[in-house]
Scaffold this motif. Structure first.
Motif, mmCIF file in Angstrom:
data_model
loop_
_atom_site.group_PDB
_atom_site.id
_atom_site.type_symbol
_atom_site.label_atom_id
_atom_site.label_comp_id
_atom_site.label_asym_id
_atom_site.label_seq_id
_atom_site.Cartn_x
_atom_site.Cartn_y
_atom_site.Cartn_z
ATOM 1 N N VAL A 33 38.677 34.610 49.789
ATOM 2 C CA VAL A 33 38.088 35.315 48.659
ATOM 3 C C VAL A 33 37.054 34.421 47.983
ATOM 4 O O VAL A 33 37.151 33.200 47.992
ATOM 5 N N ALA A 34 36.034 35.085 47.396
ATOM 6 C CA ALA A 34 34.895 34.338 46.846
ATOM 7 C C ALA A 34 35.150 33.826 45.434
ATOM 8 O O ALA A 34 34.520 32.877 44.996
ATOM 9 N N SER A 35 36.042 34.470 44.689
ATOM 10 C CA SER A 35 36.301 34.032 43.321
ATOM 11 C C SER A 35 37.725 34.414 42.947
ATOM 12 O O SER A 35 38.403 35.154 43.656
ATOM 13 N N ALA A 36 38.155 33.937 41.780
ATOM 14 C CA ALA A 36 39.515 34.216 41.321
ATOM 15 C C ALA A 36 39.731 35.691 41.034
ATOM 16 O O ALA A 36 40.868 36.162 41.003
ATOM 17 N N LEU A 37 38.650 36.433 40.814
ATOM 18 C CA LEU A 37 38.754 37.859 40.512
ATOM 19 C C LEU A 37 38.795 38.711 41.776
ATOM 20 O O LEU A 37 38.979 39.932 41.683
ATOM 21 N N ASP A 38 38.605 38.093 42.939
ATOM 22 C CA ASP A 38 38.609 38.825 44.202
ATOM 23 C C ASP A 38 39.992 38.761 44.839
ATOM 24 O O ASP A 38 40.770 37.833 44.598
ATOM 25 N N LEU A 39 40.286 39.756 45.688
ATOM 26 C CA LEU A 39 41.639 39.933 46.187
ATOM 27 C C LEU A 39 41.639 40.247 47.671
ATOM 28 O O LEU A 39 40.737 40.936 48.157
ATOM 29 N N ASP A 40 42.658 39.749 48.366
ATOM 30 C CA ASP A 40 42.848 40.265 49.716
ATOM 31 C C ASP A 40 43.637 41.565 49.613
ATOM 32 O O ASP A 40 44.075 41.963 48.527
ATOM 33 N N TRP A 41 43.800 42.259 50.722
ATOM 34 C CA TRP A 41 44.377 43.606 50.704
ATOM 35 C C TRP A 41 45.797 43.616 50.116
ATOM 36 O O TRP A 41 46.135 44.465 49.286
ATOM 37 N N ASP A 42 46.629 42.664 50.531
ATOM 38 C CA ASP A 42 48.009 42.623 50.049
ATOM 39 C C ASP A 42 48.069 42.335 48.555
ATOM 40 O O ASP A 42 48.875 42.936 47.821
ATOM 41 N N GLU A 43 47.234 41.405 48.086
ATOM 42 C CA GLU A 43 47.191 41.104 46.654
ATOM 43 C C GLU A 43 46.746 42.326 45.855
ATOM 44 O O GLU A 43 47.276 42.615 44.774
ATOM 45 N N PHE A 44 45.766 43.030 46.394
ATOM 46 C CA PHE A 44 45.275 44.231 45.728
ATOM 47 C C PHE A 44 46.378 45.271 45.598
ATOM 48 O O PHE A 44 46.610 45.821 44.511
ATOM 49 N N LEU A 45 47.080 45.561 46.705
ATOM 50 C CA LEU A 45 48.124 46.573 46.656
ATOM 51 C C LEU A 45 49.279 46.154 45.745
ATOM 52 O O LEU A 45 49.912 47.010 45.113
ATOM 53 N N ALA A 46 49.537 44.859 45.659
ATOM 54 C CA ALA A 46 50.615 44.380 44.782
ATOM 55 C C ALA A 46 50.329 44.702 43.315
ATOM 56 O O ALA A 46 51.262 44.917 42.526
ATOM 57 N N LEU A 47 49.058 44.751 42.942
ATOM 58 C CA LEU A 47 48.703 45.076 41.562
ATOM 59 C C LEU A 47 49.198 46.463 41.172
ATOM 60 O O LEU A 47 49.501 46.727 40.008
ATOM 61 N N GLY A 48 49.263 47.356 42.151
ATOM 62 C CA GLY A 48 49.606 48.738 41.863
ATOM 63 C C GLY A 48 51.024 48.949 41.390
ATOM 64 O O GLY A 48 51.346 50.011 40.835
ATOM 65 N N ARG B 110 46.704 53.503 42.532
ATOM 66 C CA ARG B 110 47.482 52.747 41.532
ATOM 67 C C ARG B 110 46.869 51.376 41.290
ATOM 68 O O ARG B 110 46.771 50.924 40.138
ATOM 69 N N SER B 111 46.429 50.725 42.360
ATOM 70 C CA SER B 111 45.829 49.395 42.192
ATOM 71 C C SER B 111 44.475 49.477 41.498
ATOM 72 O O SER B 111 44.129 48.608 40.685
ATOM 73 N N LEU B 112 43.697 50.506 41.809
ATOM 74 C CA LEU B 112 42.420 50.688 41.105
ATOM 75 C C LEU B 112 42.667 50.929 39.622
ATOM 76 O O LEU B 112 41.939 50.400 38.762
ATOM 77 N N MET B 113 43.659 51.733 39.304
ATOM 78 C CA MET B 113 43.993 51.974 37.899
ATOM 79 C C MET B 113 44.433 50.680 37.224
ATOM 80 O O MET B 113 44.096 50.428 36.054
#
Length: 535
Positions: free
Chosen positions: A152-167, A57-60
């Motif tokens: 994170v190296a840039s504003a476009l990068d995410l930690d694991w929790d931030e990534f999963l929240a996108l989903g 879901r987060s990748l999508m």
């Protein structure tokens, strides 16, 4: 010559068509069993689809479509598997990256694969992967997802929790529909290998190929539901990924990831965690047999050992059975271009057969020994090992020329290995066409290492050969001609190499020459070099 394992039957009708379908099937069949056990955390088979689809879901949400490439640069661990399954369920193509690579090496693979997202563990064995990649990060890499805490190296990068929240912006139904749409012929992974020439190339493999090949592997080694499989072989390699955790999902076994091989740590895990299955290169078992705590360690849970194609003394097979307690000891042969598995010995084969050959072809595979004119040779004759069958790669990614050089018009994959088939169809590897050597289970390609060493300002010419080593099996020796007026010693070049290439590629020895011997075609005569180095 068409040779198959008599004990097996080609039964593909009951196989799931894709890794996402396997995931759903395993969750239903093995609910209540532990799928992954790592650092005291147990993940049940019934929970795997939910965890994988959260990644999907987060990748999508990041815009990943079917066929897009998504990379993983991390050591063996639970999150590696969850990320990989999420990539598969998204219909994307997984690109594993060797954890020993330097930043420029990883960046090259990321760029040439067109990977849009990278899952990365920021730190491992004192290495900061984010810092390694920062100076050479390709523009095509849109996002990095950190598998552990880190900056994170840039504003476009995410930690694991931030990534999963996108989903949360993508429905479970949409993710499940994407997962259900993945078919047997869709690409599952892009493993980069140097093949028979220098620069790494992406090998395109499909879901159905992987599942069919390793379902046969499950049958041969006798892997059972509930078995506890310590996966030491790295997940970025077919041995750790396909013959490792993917095989466990096919059988309903428990995956116990192990990030770094250390004989004592492995001993402790075998005894404390009741390990049943322990594949690895011959060096793994030699290290165990030589360990001072061998006699006082409880290894009674061990049942299955699988090692590579390297010829080993029959006494080692016998000692593995007698002193390490393995009921099943077998050897296999494969290369990335055929998904990692082509031939395998069956457990009841004699120790001499298991030690001296790589067994017979799995069902659906043909093995042919061919002469320099691509003509088949009869049993007992030595020539190039060629393979044909369902598991041969779909080609090298975006490299039709290299693909055509490797797979001929009749579908034969030319492996670059030299071997012979006996009357029973057992394959024995005798040599390598392209001078590849194996350091502790890692394939080393001289052309690739030579290209790296040529970047040293003092090096005018270099040829790399493999030489025997008691502990590692083989190691690299760099034969170097220096530029006029330059000075360099062995320690300096080795130290420089350690800073610029993966550790297993670094030559362990350096020999200096006024000139390298050449043949009539003005190519470096490596046989002469080997004779000089070994004199």
């Amino acid at each position: 010559m068409n040779s198959t394992l008599d004990v097996l039957r080609d039964d593909t009708l009951s196989l799931p068509s894709s890794i996402p379908h396997l995931l759903q099937q395993a969750a239903q069949q093995h609910a209540g069993r532990t799928a992954i056990e790592a650092h005291g955390q147990r993940t049940d088979y019934r929970d795997l689809p939910r965890l994988a689809l959260a990644v999907t879901r987060s990748l999508m949400a990041l815009g990943i479509e079917k066929g897009d490439r998504v990379a993983i640069w991390a050591p063996n661990g639970r999150d590696w598997i969850i990320a990989a399954l999420g990539i598969h369920c998204a219909g994307a193509v997984m690109v594993p990256i060797n954890t020993r690579m330097k930043g420029s090496e990883a960046a090259d693979i990321l760029q040439r694969s067109g990977s849009r997202v990278l899952f990365v563990q920021p730190h491992f064995l004192g290495t900061n992967y984010l810092a390694l990649l920062a100076p050479c990060r390709p523009a095509s890499l849109e996002h990095m997802v950190l598998l552990e805490e880190g900056q994170v190296a840039s504003a476009l990068d995410l930690d694991w929790d931030e990534f999963l929240a996108l989903g949360t912006t993508v429905s479970e139904h949409s993710a499940q529909a994407r997962s259900d749409s993945v078919q047997a012929n869709d690409l599952s992974d892009l493993l980069f290998t140097s093949g028979t020439t220098g620069k790494p190339k992406g090998v395109m493999s499909a879901h159905g190929q992987n599942l069919r090949a390793f379902s046969e592997y499950v049958k041969v080694i006798g892997l059972q539901a509930g078995d506890r499989y310590l996966v030491i072989n790295p997940f970025f390699h077919a041995f750790g990924y396909k013959a490792g955790w993917l095989t466990c999902l096919l059988a309903g076994a428990t995956i116990l990831p192990h990030a770094v091989f250390d004989a004592e740590a492995v001993f402790q895990r075998i005894a404390a965690e009741r390990i049943n299955v322990l594949p690895g290169p011959p060096t793994l078992y030699l290290s165990m047999l030589a360990h001072p705590k061998l006699a006082e360690t409880d290894l009674s849970s061990l049942r299955i050992a699988v090692t590579g194609a390297a010829t080993i003394p029959p006494i080692l097979i016998e000692r593995m059975r007698r002193e390490l307690g393995f009921a099943v000891v077998t050897t296999a042969y494969g290369l990335t271009e055929c998904g990692g598995l082509a031939t395998i010995c069956v457990p009841h084969d004699a120790a001499e057969t298991i030690a001296g050959t790589s067994g017979r072809a799995i069902p659906g595979t043909e093995v042919s020994i061919r002469d320099p004119h691509n003509r088949p040779l009869a049993a007992g004759n030595t020539g190039e090992i060629c393979l044909r069958g369902f598991h041969v790669m779909q080609g090298y990614f975006e490299d039709p020329v290299a693909t055509a050089q490797t797979i001929d018009s009749e579908g034969w994959l030319h492996t670059g290995d030299i071997g012979v088939l006996d009357a029973a169809g057992n394959l024995r590897i005798t040599d390598r066409l392209k001078d590849m050597f194996i350091v502790g289970g890692f394939n080393c390609y001289p052309a690739e290492i030579e290209a790296g060493l040529m970047e040293h300002p003092a090096v005018a010419q270099v040829a790399v050969i493999g030489i025997a080593d008691e502990r590692m099996g083989e190691v690299g020796c760099a034969c170097v001609v220096l530029r006029h007026g330059q000075s360099l010693d062995q320690a300096q070049l080795i130290e420089w190499a350690r800073e610029h290439m993966a550790n297993y590629k670094v030559p362990r020895q350096v020999r200096f020459f006024e000139a390298l011997p050449v043949n009539a075609s003005n190519k470096v005569a490596k046989n002469e070099l080997r004779a000089k180095v070994n004199a």
